[in-house]
Every structure is written in C-alpha cells, then in structure tokens.
Design a protein around this motif. Structure first.
Motif, PDB file in Angstrom:
ATOM      1  N   ALA A 137      35.542 -19.503  49.327  1.00  0.00           N
ATOM      2  CA  ALA A 137      35.853 -20.857  49.799  1.00  0.00           C
ATOM      3  C   ALA A 137      34.567 -21.609  50.114  1.00  0.00           C
ATOM      4  O   ALA A 137      34.423 -22.790  49.775  1.00  0.00           O
ATOM      5  CB  ALA A 137      36.758 -20.795  51.024  1.00  0.00           C
ATOM      6  N   GLU A 145      36.670 -30.292  51.661  1.00  0.00           N
ATOM      7  CA  GLU A 145      37.734 -29.352  51.308  1.00  0.00           C
ATOM      8  C   GLU A 145      37.668 -28.086  52.162  1.00  0.00           C
ATOM      9  O   GLU A 145      38.693 -27.582  52.625  1.00  0.00           O
ATOM     10  CB  GLU A 145      37.629 -28.962  49.822  1.00  0.00           C
ATOM     11  CG  GLU A 145      37.993 -30.061  48.854  1.00  0.00           C
ATOM     12  CD  GLU A 145      37.675 -29.689  47.413  1.00  0.00           C
ATOM     13  OE1 GLU A 145      38.371 -30.213  46.519  1.00  0.00           O
ATOM     14  OE2 GLU A 145      36.744 -28.889  47.173  1.00  0.00           O
ATOM     15  N   PHE A 149      40.457 -26.604  54.628  1.00  0.00           N
ATOM     16  CA  PHE A 149      40.874 -25.221  54.390  1.00  0.00           C
ATOM     17  C   PHE A 149      40.723 -24.389  55.677  1.00  0.00           C
ATOM     18  O   PHE A 149      41.616 -23.646  56.069  1.00  0.00           O
ATOM     19  CB  PHE A 149      39.988 -24.641  53.266  1.00  0.00           C
ATOM     20  CG  PHE A 149      40.430 -23.326  52.711  1.00  0.00           C
ATOM     21  CD1 PHE A 149      41.421 -23.245  51.740  1.00  0.00           C
ATOM     22  CD2 PHE A 149      39.827 -22.140  53.123  1.00  0.00           C
ATOM     23  CE1 PHE A 149      41.811 -22.028  51.202  1.00  0.00           C
ATOM     24  CE2 PHE A 149      40.213 -20.922  52.594  1.00  0.00           C
ATOM     25  CZ  PHE A 149      41.212 -20.863  51.633  1.00  0.00           C
ATOM     26  N   ILE A 177      45.627 -28.875  50.177  1.00  0.00           N
ATOM     27  CA  ILE A 177      45.559 -27.451  50.523  1.00  0.00           C
ATOM     28  C   ILE A 177      45.903 -26.614  49.298  1.00  0.00           C
ATOM     29  O   ILE A 177      45.237 -25.606  49.005  1.00  0.00           O
ATOM     30  CB  ILE A 177      46.508 -27.111  51.702  1.00  0.00           C
ATOM     31  CG1 ILE A 177      46.013 -27.729  53.000  1.00  0.00           C
ATOM     32  CG2 ILE A 177      46.701 -25.603  51.857  1.00  0.00           C
ATOM     33  CD1 ILE A 177      44.734 -27.128  53.534  1.00  0.00           C
ATOM     34  N   SER A 180      43.007 -26.624  46.923  1.00  0.00           N
ATOM     35  CA  SER A 180      41.914 -25.799  47.459  1.00  0.00           C
ATOM     36  C   SER A 180      42.229 -24.316  47.287  1.00  0.00           C
ATOM     37  O   SER A 180      41.352 -23.527  46.915  1.00  0.00           O
ATOM     38  CB  SER A 180      41.678 -26.103  48.937  1.00  0.00           C
ATOM     39  OG  SER A 180      41.235 -27.421  49.109  1.00  0.00           O
ATOM     40  N   CYS A 181      43.449 -23.938  47.555  1.00  0.00           N
ATOM     41  CA  CYS A 181      43.854 -22.533  47.396  1.00  0.00           C
ATOM     42  C   CYS A 181      43.702 -22.088  45.947  1.00  0.00           C
ATOM     43  O   CYS A 181      43.220 -20.976  45.683  1.00  0.00           O
ATOM     44  CB  CYS A 181      45.300 -22.342  47.850  1.00  0.00           C
ATOM     45  SG  CYS A 181      45.529 -22.393  49.627  1.00  0.00           S
TER      46      CYS A 181
END
Length: 195
Positions: A137, A145, A149, A177, A180-181
């Motif tokens: 991440a 982001e 997160f 989200i 981002s995941c």
C-alpha cells in the motif's frame, strides 16, 4: 510364529477394511488377539491365527467403536429423574451401568493436546501477509489514497465518517477504497511473481 509375521497378518487383514481413521487400531487389535490365541493354543495354525485376527478387527469396528445409546426412560432413571414406573424391566445392574455412562465425560478437551505449533505458524503467516499488504500500500498508492486506506482499514473509520471529513458521499468513498484495494492486491501479487 514371529512377531513380524503376526504383524504382517494383522496389516493384511486390516487393509481389507479401507478404514484409515482406525487402521493402526485395527492392526493393534489383530496383534493382541493373535497373541491371546497363541497363549491359549501355541500350536494354532496360520489360518486359525488369521481368522482370530480378522474376527477381532471386525468386532473392533462393528461393536467396540459404535456409540452407546440408551432408552430415554433409562437415562431419566440413571439421572434420578424417573418415576418408579420408569424402572420396570431394567435390572439394578443395568441401572448402575447407565449411571456410569451418564456420569462419564463425553469429551474432555483437556485430555487432548492442543496444536500450538500450527496455530503459531498460521499466526506468523497472517502477520507476514498483513505486513506485505501494508508495504505494498505504501509503495503503490498515492499519499491521498494511502491516507484513506489507512483511515479505513487501520483506524476503522467507515464510509460515512470519511465521506463527511472529505466532503464526498459514502458511495464515492467506497469506490475509492475498492480501487485502492484492487491496486494493492495487484501489487502484492506482482511482488510475489518478481521473487
């Protein structure tokens, strides 16, 4: 007859049951029965020993391993809850056996060893995976982001709270989200393939 030969006969007989959960127990039952027969009859021929082994293994699977069931009335009498009419037809010896069965613990987990080793290994693997996710991440997400997160997953803020803080709708936060995941997931997978 040698012990190895008796063990071989017992293994041969046990293999016909194709019961993996009781295989070692079947072999042990067969060996014990063979020694008991040889103790009673030292001149017993091989086919008699095989028959004794086979019978003992059959008895173990079909009699000794079966659960014990009792009529409800007998359980009530054994626990002291039944009326005198419930005792009809049961001998005192039967009632005493029922009391023993009812008082016996069915499963005492303290008698079984816990598998701490595999729990530790699973915990270590989970910790390693979580660390990989957070490292990925940091590497693949932009600062904005990553903050979103972090607030969502590490601090536990939901979409409404984050939406209010950023002046956007909950749906917009959920879309961010989700994106981002997906980025982090792809990054983790790609890092594994690089090794």
């Amino acid at each position: 007859m040698t012990p190895e030969f008796i063990t071989t006969l017992s293994k041969k007989s046990a293999s016909k049951y194709r019961n993996t959960s009781h295989h070692d127990d079947l072999i042990s039952e067969g060996v014990m029965a063979a020694y008991e027969e040889l103790n009673a009859n030292p001149q017993a021929p091989e086919n008699r020993i095989y028959q004794v082994i086979s019978t003992a293994q059959w008895k173990f699977l079909n009699v000794d391993c079966l659960p014990v069931t009792m009529p409800f009335e007998l359980v009530r009498v054994a626990k002291g809850l039944g009326s005198p009419e419930d005792k009809r037809g049961y001998s005192d010896e039967t009632i005493e056996w029922a009391k023993l069965i009812c008082e016996a613990p069915q499963l005492d987990s303290s008698l079984h060893d816990e598998d701490n080793e595999s729990d530790q290994a699973e915990s270590y693997e989970r910790q390693t995976l979580v660390k990989e996710v957070w490292d990925s991440a940091k590497e693949c997400l932009t600062e904005e982001e990553y903050d979103l997160f972090h607030m969502y997953f590490d601090q536990g803020h939901n979409g409404e709270v984050l939406g209010a803080d950023l002046n956007v709708t909950r749906q917009a936060i959920n879309v961010r989200i989700k994106k981002s995941c997906e980025k982090v997931r792809k990054h983790v997978v790609n890092k594994k393939w690089e090794l």
